[in-house]
Enzyme design. Structure first.
Site, short mmCIF file in Angstrom:
data_model
loop_
_atom_site.label_atom_id
_atom_site.label_comp_id
_atom_site.label_asym_id
_atom_site.label_seq_id
_atom_site.Cartn_x
_atom_site.Cartn_y
_atom_site.Cartn_z
N LYS A 1 0.83 -1.21 0.00
CA LYS A 1 0.00 0.00 0.00
C LYS A 1 0.86 1.26 0.00
CE LYS A 1 -1.64 1.61 4.08
NZ LYS A 1 -1.28 3.03 4.23
N ASN A 2 1.88 1.28 0.85
CA ASN A 2 2.68 2.51 0.99
C ASN A 2 3.62 2.76 -0.19
OD1 ASN A 2 1.41 3.03 3.35
ND2 ASN A 2 3.17 2.69 4.69
N ARG B 1 -4.61 10.43 4.93
CA ARG B 1 -3.56 11.45 5.05
C ARG B 1 -2.61 11.45 3.86
NH1 ARG B 1 -1.84 14.01 9.04
NH2 ARG B 1 0.23 13.73 8.16
N CYS C 1 -4.30 12.57 13.28
CA CYS C 1 -4.98 11.29 13.22
C CYS C 1 -4.74 10.58 14.54
CB CYS C 1 -4.51 10.46 12.03
SG CYS C 1 -2.90 9.76 12.28
N ARG D 1 0.98 14.49 13.49
CA ARG D 1 1.43 14.30 12.12
C ARG D 1 1.42 15.57 11.26
NH1 ARG D 1 -0.55 8.49 10.08
NH2 ARG D 1 1.38 8.58 8.92
N PRO D 2 2.27 16.52 11.59
CA PRO D 2 2.34 17.76 10.80
C PRO D 2 2.94 17.51 9.41
CG PRO D 2 4.12 17.71 12.42
CD PRO D 2 3.29 16.48 12.66
N ILE D 3 2.78 18.50 8.51
CA ILE D 3 3.41 18.41 7.18
C ILE D 3 4.34 19.60 6.96
CG2 ILE D 3 1.64 17.01 6.02
CD1 ILE D 3 0.68 19.79 4.82
N ASP D 4 4.80 20.20 8.07
CA ASP D 4 5.65 21.40 7.98
C ASP D 4 6.91 21.16 7.15
OD1 ASP D 4 6.20 19.66 10.21
OD2 ASP D 4 7.70 21.10 10.90
N LEU D 5 7.46 19.96 7.23
CA LEU D 5 8.71 19.69 6.50
C LEU D 5 8.47 19.63 4.99
CD1 LEU D 5 10.21 17.00 8.92
CD2 LEU D 5 10.72 19.44 8.84
N ASP E 1 5.29 0.63 11.95
CA ASP E 1 4.07 -0.02 11.46
C ASP E 1 3.96 -1.48 11.90
OD1 ASP E 1 3.27 2.31 10.28
OD2 ASP E 1 3.65 1.69 8.22
N LEU F 1 8.67 7.13 16.90
CA LEU F 1 8.25 7.96 15.77
C LEU F 1 6.96 8.74 16.00
CD1 LEU F 1 10.43 6.18 14.34
CD2 LEU F 1 9.17 6.64 12.27
N ARG G 1 -8.50 -0.42 5.10
CA ARG G 1 -7.67 0.60 4.45
C ARG G 1 -6.36 -0.01 3.95
NH1 ARG G 1 -5.83 4.69 8.11
NH2 ARG G 1 -4.50 4.92 6.31
C1 UD1 Z 1 4.71 6.98 6.44
C2 UD1 Z 1 3.86 5.75 6.25
C3 UD1 Z 1 3.38 5.23 7.61
C4 UD1 Z 1 4.56 5.01 8.54
C5 UD1 Z 1 5.45 6.25 8.61
C6 UD1 Z 1 6.73 6.01 9.38
C7 UD1 Z 1 2.88 6.08 4.07
C8 UD1 Z 1 1.66 6.40 3.27
N1 UD1 Z 1 2.74 6.10 5.39
O1 UD1 Z 1 3.91 7.99 7.03
O2 UD1 Z 1 2.68 4.00 7.40
O3 UD1 Z 1 4.08 4.73 9.84
O4 UD1 Z 1 5.83 6.67 7.28
O5 UD1 Z 1 7.44 4.96 8.85
O6 UD1 Z 1 3.92 5.79 3.53
N2 UD1 Z 1 6.99 14.75 10.70
C9 UD1 Z 1 7.06 16.11 11.00
N3 UD1 Z 1 6.83 17.00 10.00
C10 UD1 Z 1 6.57 16.63 8.72
C11 UD1 Z 1 6.51 15.26 8.41
C12 UD1 Z 1 6.73 14.34 9.42
O7 UD1 Z 1 7.29 16.48 12.16
O8 UD1 Z 1 6.39 17.52 7.85
C13 UD1 Z 1 7.21 13.74 11.76
C14 UD1 Z 1 5.98 12.87 12.03
O9 UD1 Z 1 5.09 13.50 12.92
C15 UD1 Z 1 6.62 11.64 12.62
C16 UD1 Z 1 7.93 11.52 11.82
O10 UD1 Z 1 8.18 12.83 11.29
O11 UD1 Z 1 6.92 11.83 13.97
C17 UD1 Z 1 7.91 10.52 10.68
O12 UD1 Z 1 6.75 10.72 9.92
P1 UD1 Z 1 6.69 10.42 8.35
O13 UD1 Z 1 7.84 9.58 7.95
O14 UD1 Z 1 6.46 11.70 7.63
O15 UD1 Z 1 5.36 9.54 8.25
P2 UD1 Z 1 4.38 9.50 7.03
O16 UD1 Z 1 5.14 9.77 5.78
O17 UD1 Z 1 3.16 10.33 7.30
#
Ligand code: UD1
Length: 420
Positions: free
Chosen positions: A22-23, A92, A116, A121-125, A307, A329, A399
């Site tokens: 899926k991922n 997401r 969630c 789970r921010p997307i700031d990065l 996961d 994480l 899902r």
């Molecule tokens: C992806 C996977 C999810 C898995 C996760 C970690 C998909 C669709 N989902 O989620 O199944 O559990 O990787 O292996 O592939 N973070 C920030 N800012 C950001 C982005 C991330 O602070 O802009 C933090 C997150 O809150 C978390 C860490 O970085 O603590 C890792 O998250 P991330 O690798 O981004 O997870 P996803 O890509 O959402």
């Protein structure tokens, strides 16, 4: 709403086939936005997240067919650049459309995915990196509105934290950018690697694939021609079934797996007392003579995957010794603990660490699924619990797992899908 009714305390046996990841599928589907012609994707898992991504692409103007495990997506007709809340809120990973839409159209609006169950789970990065590439971004009415009137430009990005979908988004944005984009501290999960390999084979030169430093040579908005893709096997689905074999101390075989993606999981199971036979693309788990507790610290690939944390917690419950599980994480990824306690588990939570007592006698109960992987831990616990367990809200499972109850039935488990 559907629920699963599971009669526990049975051994499993037999062979099942693992589906596509899926991922890996989700970023590959989002990547079709960068293509000038139809893209054929094989081994695509028929899970709800994949259907959601297809619906999102359709809503943007793409057309697709999806028969068996093969989808054909034509994104050349995309005209709308708004990823709407109604679809994004369901998944997401819809945020993966941000990079490719902005790269191709120079503008887009993507609904903010929000938090969630497992954390904020921010997307700031993702946003900071796109801004460094020349995008102007504002957050308005719950939407990320991004523009790059002069197109995105290559630059050097250092991720403060390793982010999987963040890396994927920026790789896709960089694919059509002007010049070279360097990503330092990139994620190197197999799913990221597959996306990079596909782009690299489609005319976007990428150096450092599989390492934490990627250099992407953009095409300056020239759309791509992408050959047929076959999605890599799902290492988390495989890991979950290995845990099903382990928790019931049974011999089962999984076909269509890639062992190299499973090292961290196999090594932990070996430490706990299980043995394996590895075939070319199959794996058989053998019963343990004695099972030991373990110590798990979740980390980015190639470390132990977050996961798989919930599934190993279920397994740790029946090991002959205590275990500790440290979740590094996500801040709230222990939602399964209170449900497992309702089944008789002894688990003590302290901040990010769960201490799990071994030798628990689990009993069937009504339990509630809270997120995708937490739900699979409840199913695993139910396989060894005395009596009947009902796992409610299994839409979380749908899902990400293809026909979970059918595969478990194939292995001899007493599982039924019923309506509330
Ligand atoms: C992806 C996977 C999810 C898995 C996760 C970690 C998909 C669709 N989902 O989620 O199944 O559990 O990787 O292996 O592939 N973070 C920030 N800012 C950001 C982005 C991330 O602070 O802009 C933090 C997150 O809150 C978390 C860490 O970085 O603590 C890792 O998250 P991330 O690798 O981004 O997870 P996803 O890509 O959402």
């Amino acid at each position: 709403m559907d629920y699963l009714e599971i009669e526990g305390n049975n051994k499993l046996s037999g062979t099942i086939t693992i589906d596509g990841a899926k991922n890996a599928a989700l970023p590959l589907l989002a990547m079709t936005i960068l293509s000038q012609s139809e893209v054929k994707i094989e081994n695509l898992p028929r899970v709800n997240d994949v259907f959601t991504m297809l619906k999102l692409l359709e809503n943007l103007g793409a057309s697709y067919s999806f028969e068996g495990n093969c989808a054909k997506i034509d994104a050349s007709s995309i005209h709308n650049t708004t990823a709407i809340y109604d679809i994004v809120r369901k998944m997401r990973a819809s945020i993966l459309t941000l990079g490719p839409l902005l790269a191709r159209f120079g503008k887009c609006e993507v609904s903010l995915p929000g938090g969630c169950a497992i954390g904020q789970r921010p997307i700031d990065l993702h946003l900071k990196a796109l801004e460094m590439m020349g995008a102007e971004i504002v957050i308005e009415q719950g939407y990320v509105r991004a523009t790059a009137p002069e197109g995105l430009k290559g630059t050097t990005i250092v991720f403060d934290k390793i982010t999987v979908t963040g890396t994927e988004n920026i790789v896709m944005a960089a694919a059509l950018a002007k010049g070279e984009t360097k990503i330092i501290n990139a994620a190197k999960e197999p799913e990221v690697v597959q996306l990079c390999e596909v782009l690299n084979a489609s005319g976007v030169k990428i150096e450092g694939i599989g390492s934490d430093e990627l250099i992407i040579h953009g095409t300056e908005q020239k759309l791509l021609t992408i050959d047929t893709i076959s999605v890599i096997p799902d290492r988390i689905e495989a890991g979950t079934y290995l845990c099903a074999g382990a928790i019931t101390n049974s011999e089962i075989t999984l076909k269509k797996v890639n062992h190299t993606h499973l090292f961290a999981i196999i090594l932990k199971l070996q430490e706990m007392g299980f043995d394996f036979d590895l075939g070319q693309d199959s794996i058989t788990i053998k019963p343990a003579v004695k099972t030991k507790g373990t110590k798990i610290i979740t980390s980015e690939y190639p470390g132990f995957p977050t996961d798989m944390q919930a599934q190993f917690m279920a397994l740790a419950l029946v090991a002959e010794g205590a275990s500790s599980i440290d979740e590094k994480l996500f801040e709230n990824r222990f939602m399964h603990v209170s449900e497992l306690i309702r089944m008789g588990a002894n688990i003590i939570l302290s901040n990010h660490t769960a201490t799990v007592e071994g030798n628990n006698e689990l009993n069937g109960a009504d339990v509630m699924a809270t997120d995708l992987r937490a739900s699979s831990a409840l199913v695993l616990a139910a396989l060894v619990a005395k009596g009947t367990t009902k796992v409610h809200r299994i839409y979380h499972l749908d899902r990400g797992y293809v026909g979970l109850e059918k595969k478990l039935q194939q292995l001899g488990a007493k599982v039924k899908r019923l309506k509330e």
